[in-house]
Design an enzyme around this catalytic site. Sequence first.
Site: not given
Ligand code: FAD
Length: 311
Positions: A137, A187
Amino acid sequence: MLRRMLLAASESDRVRRLLVSAPLARGVVARYVAGEQAADGVAVAARLAASGLLVSLDHLGEDTSDAHQAAAVADEYTALLGLLSAQRLTQGGRAEVSVKPTAVGLGLAEHGEKTATEHIARICAAAREAGTTVTVDMEEHTHVDATLRIVRTLRDDHPDLGCVIQSQLRRSADDCADLATAGSRVRLCKGAYNAPPDVAFATRPEVDRSYARCLRMLMRGSGYPMIATHDPRLIEIAGAQAHLTGRGPGDFEYQMLYGIRPAEQQRLAGAGAQVRVYVPYGGDWYAYLVRRLAERPANVAFFARSLATRS
Ligand SMILES: Cc1cc2nc3c(=O)[nH]c(=O)nc-3n(C[C@H](O)[C@H](O)[C@H](O)COP(=O)(O)OP(=O)(O)OC[C@H]3O[C@@H](n4cnc5c(N)ncnc54)[C@H](O)[C@@H]3O)c2cc1C
């Protein structure tokens, strides 16, 4: 603004103490966290695998300043890989593990990088024996250089070690150019941590545009892109880029978090895509939960109610 406040709260011991003792917090936790024990994580992994999804299990906890604790976390991962293997969930990499470098010692006052490298090497060896992979991560921007160095070092022996790029960081397109090489598992996510404007884009549209840029670079490269987002527009762009670059379903995967857009996870898998669900488990859920709340302000109502009904 709310996002920044919540991310600051994720680092606050006072807010942590208030929230972990709040009864309703448990309900919110259950939505995003598999349970407290490894067996809970394995049970959720088995259920998701049976429905055609891939899994990456994460043992919750980060930022340890205790060398014994760092070693205990590495032990936890090797034991977890044994449990997954015993249930044949590691076959073909159906279930892998995700590791936070600061959970295995990166932040130790002395020899942090060396300690984290050794512990992640041990986890990689256990994963190889179990027939699966590890993804490292990415955490705060201050750890990015050290984390990428650890990955580069360990890839000599474990070329399938995955790493993470956060599109919110201004440096990420350059990192993608370095990492889009043969066999490299990367990722791509937006980034879940606060970072100052000199290193990170400040607005959502900028972070999203950076994501699309990095996505194109990874898809056009010769590595294995892991598209970690719930954002419908970026998921659509990923599909279009895969088509344009001639990538089949086995040449990349979508990734989403446990409890977020489960119907979309099933829709993509039903359409033939590979979809991996990131499943956290463990008792140290506070910082992870608050980062999820920061992404979805609507969930903050639960948060407020849990504090109001604190016994
Ligand atoms: C498999 C995976 C691994 C990850 N690993 C890391 C990492 O190593 N380091 C790091 O900094 N971040 C990590 N993240 C988190 C990532 O950086 C984002 O903070 C997170 O995925 C939300 O961003 P988004 O791309 O979904 O977009 P956003 O613009 O935040 O969300 C898009 C849409 O997704 C839905 N959504 C998003 N979050 C939520 C929630 N919490 N509850 C309900 N609905 C929601 C909503 O419909 C929203 O409109 C990871 C995410 C995933 C999916």
